[in-house]
Design a protein around this motif. Structure first.
Motif, PDB file in Angstrom:
ATOM      1  N   PHE A 197       0.906  -1.025   0.045  1.00 23.31           N
ATOM      2  CA  PHE A 197       0.054  -0.149  -0.005  1.00 23.31           C
ATOM      3  C   PHE A 197       0.866   1.235   0.093  1.00 23.31           C
ATOM      4  CE2 PHE A 197      -1.871   3.620   2.405  1.00 23.31           C
ATOM      5  CZ  PHE A 197      -2.836   3.915   1.473  1.00 23.31           C
ATOM      6  N   ALA A 198       0.494   2.211  -0.747  1.00 22.78           N
ATOM      7  CA  ALA A 198       1.147   3.573  -0.835  1.00 22.78           C
ATOM      8  C   ALA A 198       0.375   4.648  -0.822  1.00 22.78           C
ATOM      9  CB  ALA A 198       2.162   3.457  -2.167  1.00 22.78           C
ATOM     10  N   PRO A 199       0.334   5.378   0.123  1.00 26.88           N
ATOM     11  CA  PRO A 199      -0.703   6.678   0.254  1.00 26.88           C
ATOM     12  C   PRO A 199      -0.314   7.560  -0.665  1.00 26.88           C
ATOM     13  CG  PRO A 199       1.360   7.043   1.735  1.00 26.88           C
ATOM     14  CD  PRO A 199       1.423   5.712   1.051  1.00 26.88           C
ATOM     15  N   ASP A 200      -1.138   8.445  -0.846  1.00 29.11           N
ATOM     16  CA  ASP A 200      -1.126   9.862  -1.758  1.00 29.11           C
ATOM     17  C   ASP A 200      -1.515  10.989  -0.976  1.00 29.11           C
ATOM     18  OD1 ASP A 200      -4.048  10.237  -1.582  1.00 29.11           O
ATOM     19  OD2 ASP A 200      -4.204   8.838  -3.172  1.00 29.11           O
ATOM     20  N   ALA A 201      -1.448  12.216  -1.474  1.00 31.24           N
ATOM     21  CA  ALA A 201      -1.788  13.497  -0.888  1.00 31.24           C
ATOM     22  C   ALA A 201      -2.876  13.428  -0.025  1.00 31.24           C
ATOM     23  CB  ALA A 201      -1.776  14.661  -2.010  1.00 31.24           C
ATOM     24  N   HIS A 202      -4.133  12.512  -0.431  1.00 26.68           N
ATOM     25  CA  HIS A 202      -5.544  12.852   0.195  1.00 26.68           C
ATOM     26  C   HIS A 202      -5.841  11.449   1.070  1.00 26.68           C
ATOM     27  CE1 HIS A 202      -6.466  16.212  -2.014  1.00 26.68           C
ATOM     28  NE2 HIS A 202      -5.865  15.599  -3.254  1.00 26.68           N
ATOM     29  N   THR A 203      -4.984  10.275   0.667  1.00 25.10           N
ATOM     30  CA  THR A 203      -5.429   9.103   1.053  1.00 25.10           C
ATOM     31  C   THR A 203      -4.316   8.640   2.480  1.00 25.10           C
ATOM     32  OG1 THR A 203      -6.779   8.769  -0.829  1.00 25.10           O
ATOM     33  CG2 THR A 203      -6.102   6.782   1.164  1.00 25.10           C
ATOM     34  N   ALA A 204      -4.725   8.188   3.466  1.00 25.14           N
ATOM     35  CA  ALA A 204      -3.766   7.771   4.432  1.00 25.14           C
ATOM     36  C   ALA A 204      -4.381   6.374   5.233  1.00 25.14           C
ATOM     37  CB  ALA A 204      -3.506   8.666   5.486  1.00 25.14           C
ATOM     38  N   LEU A 205      -3.271   5.394   5.287  1.00 21.48           N
ATOM     39  CA  LEU A 205      -3.588   4.134   6.065  1.00 21.48           C
ATOM     40  C   LEU A 205      -3.909   4.533   7.484  1.00 21.48           C
ATOM     41  CD1 LEU A 205      -3.772   1.133   6.057  1.00 21.48           C
ATOM     42  CD2 LEU A 205      -1.176   1.213   6.592  1.00 21.48           C
ATOM     43  N   GLN A 206      -4.983   4.128   8.065  1.00 19.37           N
ATOM     44  CA  GLN A 206      -5.447   4.339   9.494  1.00 19.37           C
ATOM     45  C   GLN A 206      -5.033   3.023  10.392  1.00 19.37           C
ATOM     46  OE1 GLN A 206      -6.609   7.415  10.936  1.00 19.37           O
ATOM     47  NE2 GLN A 206      -5.423   7.792   9.070  1.00 19.37           N
ATOM     48  N   SER A 207      -5.270   1.864   9.838  1.00 20.91           N
ATOM     49  CA  SER A 207      -4.895   0.605  10.504  1.00 20.91           C
ATOM     50  C   SER A 207      -5.483  -0.585   9.727  1.00 20.91           C
ATOM     51  CB  SER A 207      -6.041   0.461  11.590  1.00 20.91           C
ATOM     52  OG  SER A 207      -7.528   0.442  11.455  1.00 20.91           O
ATOM     53  N   PHE A 208      -4.987  -1.780  10.243  1.00 20.21           N
ATOM     54  CA  PHE A 208      -5.226  -2.844   9.197  1.00 20.21           C
ATOM     55  C   PHE A 208      -5.663  -4.117  10.025  1.00 20.21           C
ATOM     56  CE2 PHE A 208      -0.861  -2.499   9.895  1.00 20.21           C
ATOM     57  CZ  PHE A 208      -0.374  -3.599  10.326  1.00 20.21           C
ATOM     58  N   THR A 209      -6.459  -5.087   9.462  1.00 22.66           N
ATOM     59  CA  THR A 209      -6.902  -6.126  10.345  1.00 22.66           C
ATOM     60  C   THR A 209      -6.901  -7.469   9.351  1.00 22.66           C
ATOM     61  OG1 THR A 209      -8.511  -4.721  11.337  1.00 22.66           O
ATOM     62  CG2 THR A 209      -8.883  -7.072  11.306  1.00 22.66           C
ATOM     63  N   TRP A 210      -6.437  -8.599  10.046  1.00 20.77           N
ATOM     64  CA  TRP A 210      -6.309  -9.820   9.414  1.00 20.77           C
ATOM     65  C   TRP A 210      -7.399 -10.764   9.594  1.00 20.77           C
ATOM     66  CZ3 TRP A 210      -2.307 -11.358   5.961  1.00 20.77           C
ATOM     67  CH2 TRP A 210      -1.351 -10.738   5.996  1.00 20.77           C
ATOM     68  N   THR A 211      -7.925 -11.573   8.764  1.00 22.02           N
ATOM     69  CA  THR A 211      -8.856 -12.598   8.744  1.00 22.02           C
ATOM     70  C   THR A 211      -7.671 -13.693   8.661  1.00 22.02           C
ATOM     71  OG1 THR A 211      -9.571 -12.616   6.779  1.00 22.02           O
ATOM     72  CG2 THR A 211     -10.813 -11.501   8.262  1.00 22.02           C
ATOM     73  N   ARG A 212      -8.194 -14.803   8.604  1.00 19.41           N
ATOM     74  CA  ARG A 212      -7.345 -15.968   8.167  1.00 19.41           C
ATOM     75  C   ARG A 212      -6.713 -15.952   6.791  1.00 19.41           C
ATOM     76  NH1 ARG A 212      -8.206 -22.201   9.604  1.00 19.41           N
ATOM     77  NH2 ARG A 212      -8.323 -21.249  11.700  1.00 19.41           N
ATOM     78  N   GLY A 213      -7.545 -15.559   6.005  1.00 17.97           N
ATOM     79  CA  GLY A 213      -7.227 -15.422   4.389  1.00 17.97           C
ATOM     80  C   GLY A 213      -7.148 -13.972   3.825  1.00 17.97           C
ATOM     81  N   PHE A 214      -7.259 -13.122   4.463  1.00 15.08           N
ATOM     82  CA  PHE A 214      -7.298 -11.688   3.993  1.00 15.08           C
ATOM     83  C   PHE A 214      -6.893 -10.481   4.668  1.00 15.08           C
ATOM     84  CE2 PHE A 214     -10.887 -14.193   2.251  1.00 15.08           C
ATOM     85  CZ  PHE A 214     -10.410 -13.983   0.802  1.00 15.08           C
ATOM     86  N   LEU A 215      -6.232  -9.685   4.216  1.00 10.75           N
ATOM     87  CA  LEU A 215      -5.886  -8.539   4.963  1.00 10.75           C
ATOM     88  C   LEU A 215      -6.615  -7.202   4.466  1.00 10.75           C
ATOM     89  CD1 LEU A 215      -3.841  -6.841   6.629  1.00 10.75           C
ATOM     90  CD2 LEU A 215      -2.405  -6.539   4.693  1.00 10.75           C
TER      91      LEU A 215
END
Length: 716
Positions: free
Chosen positions: A339-357
């Protein structure tokens, strides 16, 4: 700077209120009692009691969504209401949880426990061991502060385990390693704590062993913030048990080590007692200290605070990269950016299930969700349907249970929209979700609307803010308006349904028919646009967050939403420092200020409670070079004679062991000694940093704040 390379120490300014720093002194508490009496005599009336009662009713509402955590076959919840003000820890089954009135099995009643043990215990959490879900570590604070006692609890007999784990009250961090062993960081003697008052040693504690005799497996220097611990232990055969030990150098720089538990287990499954075995099993992740590190299954994740040029790729600030844990442990780190942010979008948090992020993003403070598939080269797809000016959060249900491996909880909320809880499942072809719980409306929202605006700060930066007020708001400057914000520690302030704000402000109407307007400012220092939004207002650039907040205030005035005599601001903790600077630097913009559990004396903040841990955010006032810029945002030292300050209420708690009550005490005392009119002070004896240990206290302190602000702005 001295020629020998050492830093010059700044002299401490004269402080006539040092005596108030004795938090529990008889003379000091007498001063507090006198101040409390004056404040309550002025603001506690029939309207105050009515408001506090309405807030308490909303907070105690039986129709609130009981959020749960799944462990095994049960869904656990902690619940406070009018009958149980301190709360009950309870659990139920999935079938029962889906009904309107679940059948709850009470595990621990804190009100009853408090009566029996003559201690007003406050819930601080629980950690259920995953092997058999029979035992739990229960964390209880004696006064609502950060320090808590740890006691082992049997979930079948519903009693504390006789001879079980029992760690005295401290700012303890811990994790299960196996049924009879914990990884613990706690206070054993003066040398076991950092200067910031947090534990600095990680120990392996066996059942029946005194914690002071437990083997030390890692420790950090005393001038670092703390040592933090975590573990991922599961009975699954294919699961690799690991623990993580984090050296928090300061608030934004860390060193993370991964402990492979399997490497310290003998053939019989018992954990080794040899220090060398633990040392060998511990791998320090070799990345720059401002790169946040997370471990999930066989992956290591990296989120840098500034651009990170690894040997193989450049990871942008606020981006997310991933590597295989085997390579990391071998000393070879070749991350790939997912994941790469841009001028308007930022990563706040992330969550894992067994098969997905699942990534939770903010785009101009608007919520977005993106699902990545590790089995398809981390291909990404958005989860659509997030409404504007709302927040949607997603969390895994229980990835260790095959039946719920890719299930998720989804919470949706907005300023005027009560929260809903959905349950869904992620799959290769998409997802499905069903609303299973909906919270009721707890204040009248008819005729109100939410708008997002942007103010221009002193350096030209566009600063977003949300405005909640009447539809077709009359823009004549006469609307009572409350400006909220925080601006620190990369904490983002986002849309959320708050019955306290709704009842205390949005639901109020003046005699002229004007409804309260609530405004949330997303100023720099926060994390709304990622790490750069935060770091651009740290230390010597701290004034930017105050300039941003003042710019929002001016924009509200210029747009005709309000006027200085009709504009109030409120904030707590770092937000208390924020509004303290509004009080001293921008008094002409505000008609009233509510300043809660605040930082205010920035010359001595590192010597008070946990203040030493925040030097990375604000600077070190003992260093002359730092004090030169810190003094510019130290409200206690910015107070001037012959200045018209708006009315102000300082509120705090004696038991706050994070910021402490001292700063609010001293600020109020200094202002009063200068003859400043309308300086009010209230200190609750319990409640910790929240200044509230139960719903009754929350309702009381917030009612006091709103009663003061509304009365001051409107005279009503």
């Amino acid at each position: 700077m001295r020629n020998d390379g050492a830093q010059d120490l700044s002299p401490e300014p004269e402080d006539e209120n040092l005596w108030l720093e004795d938090i529990h002194g008889e003379k000091q508490l007498a001063w507090v009692k006198e101040q409390n009496a004056k404040t309550l005599d002025r603001f506690r009336d029939g309207l105050f009691d009515s408001l506090a009662g309405d807030l308490r009713t909303a907070l105690d509402s039986d129709d609130r969504i009981p959020m749960v955590a799944k462990l095994g076959d049960h869904y656990f919840n902690f619940w406070r209401d009018k009958t149980n003000p301190k709360g009950v820890w309870r659990r139920t089954t999935w079938e029962s949880y889906l009904t309107e009135s679940p059948d709850w099995e009470i595990l621990l009643d804190l009100d009853e426990l408090g009566r029996v043990e003559e201690t007003p215990w406050v819930w601080a959490g629980a950690m259920v061991r995953r092997s058999d879900r029979r035992r739990a570590l229960v964390l209880l604070s004696p006064d609502g502060g950060d320090a808590h006692r740890v006691r082992e609890f049997d979930l079948q007999s519903k009693t504390f385990v006789d001879g079980g784990f029992n760690i005295p009250s401290a700012k303890t961090r811990l994790a299960w390693l196996d049924d009879d062993t914990l990884l613990v960081a706690t206070e054993t003697d003066e040398d076991s704590l950092t200067t910031s008052s947090y534990p600095r040693q990680a120990r392996v504690l066996k059942r029946g062993q005194d914690v002071s005799e437990a083997q030390i497996v890692a420790e950090v220097p005393r001038d670092h913030v703390a040592i933090f611990l975590g573990s991922d232990i599961s009975p699954e055969a294919e699961h690799t048990d690991r623990a993580v030990i984090i050296d928090a150098i300061d608030f934004f720089n860390t060193s993370t080590s991964v402990l492979d538990i399997d490497e310290v287990r003998g053939m019989d499954g018992a954990l080794s007692q040899e220090p060398s075995a633990w040392e060998k099993a511990l791998t320090t992740v070799d990345v720059p200290s401002n790169v946040e590190v997370g471990v999930e299954r066989d992956f290591v994740l990296f989120r840098p605070q500034s651009e990170w040029n690894s040997e193989t790729v450049t990871v942008p600030a606020g981006g997310l990269a991933i590597a295989d844990i085997a390579e990391v442990r071998a000393g070879t780190i070749a991350p790939r950016v997912i994941f790469a942010p841009d001028a308007h979008t930022a990563l706040q948090s992330f969550t894992w299930t067994r098969g997905f992020l699942v990534l939770e993003l903010l785009s101009d403070v608007q919520s977005e969700l993106v699902v990545l598939d590790p089995n398809d080269d981390f291909s990404a797809r958005p989860l659509s349907g997030v409404p504007a000016n709302h927040m949607v959060g997603l969390g895994a249900v229980d990835r260790h249970d095959e039946s719920t491996a890719n299930d998720f909880w989804m919470i949706s909320t907005g300023f005027l929209t009560p929260s809903t809880l959905s349950h869904g499942r992620l799959g290769e072809d998409g997802f499905d979700a069903e609303v299973i719980k909906s919270a009721p409306a707890l204040f009248p929202a008819e005729g109100l609307s939410v708008e997002q605006h942007f103010a221009t700060s002193a350096d030209g930066t566009k600063v977003p803010y949300f405005q909640i007020g009447a539809e077709g708001l009359e823009l004549d400057g006469a609307n009572p308006t409350l400006l909220d914000g925080y601006g620190g520690f990369e904490l983002s302030r986002t849309p959320a349904y708050s019955p306290v704000v709704g009842i205390g402000w949005l639901g109020r109407t003046t005699s002229a028919g004007r409804r309260g307007v609530y405004v949330l400012a997303n100023i720099r220092g926060g994390g709304e646009y990622g790490p750069a939004w935060h770091t651009s207002a740290m230390r010597e650039n701290r004034m930017r967050c105050y300039e941003d907040y003042a710019a929002v205030a001016r924009d509200l005035i210029d747009r005709g939403v309000t006027s200085p005599t009709s504009l109030a601001c409120a904030g707590g903790s770092n937000g208390g420092l924020l509004v303290g600077n509004m009080l001293t630097q921008y008094p002409q913009l505000f008609g009233a200020i509510s300043c809660g559990v605040p930082l205010l004396d920035m010359r001595r903040y590192t010597k008070l409670s946990a203040g030493y841990s925040w030097k990375a955010e604000y600077g070190d006032p003992d260093v002359a070079e730092d004090w030169e810029f810190i003094r510019a945002f130290s409200p206690y030292h910015l107070l001037a004679d012959d200045t018209d300050y708006p009315p102000v209420l300082f509120w705090t708690a004696t038991s706050d062991d994070r910021v402490g009550p001292v700063q609010a005490r001293k600020m109020a005392a200094r202002m009063q000694s200068k003859g400043v009119a309308d300086v009010w002070f209230y200190e609750d004896t319990q409640g910790g940093h929240a200044a509230a240990s139960d719903n009754e206290q929350t309702a009381f302190t917030r009612a006091l704040s709103y009663r003061f602000l509304w009365n001051t702005l409107t005279g009503e």
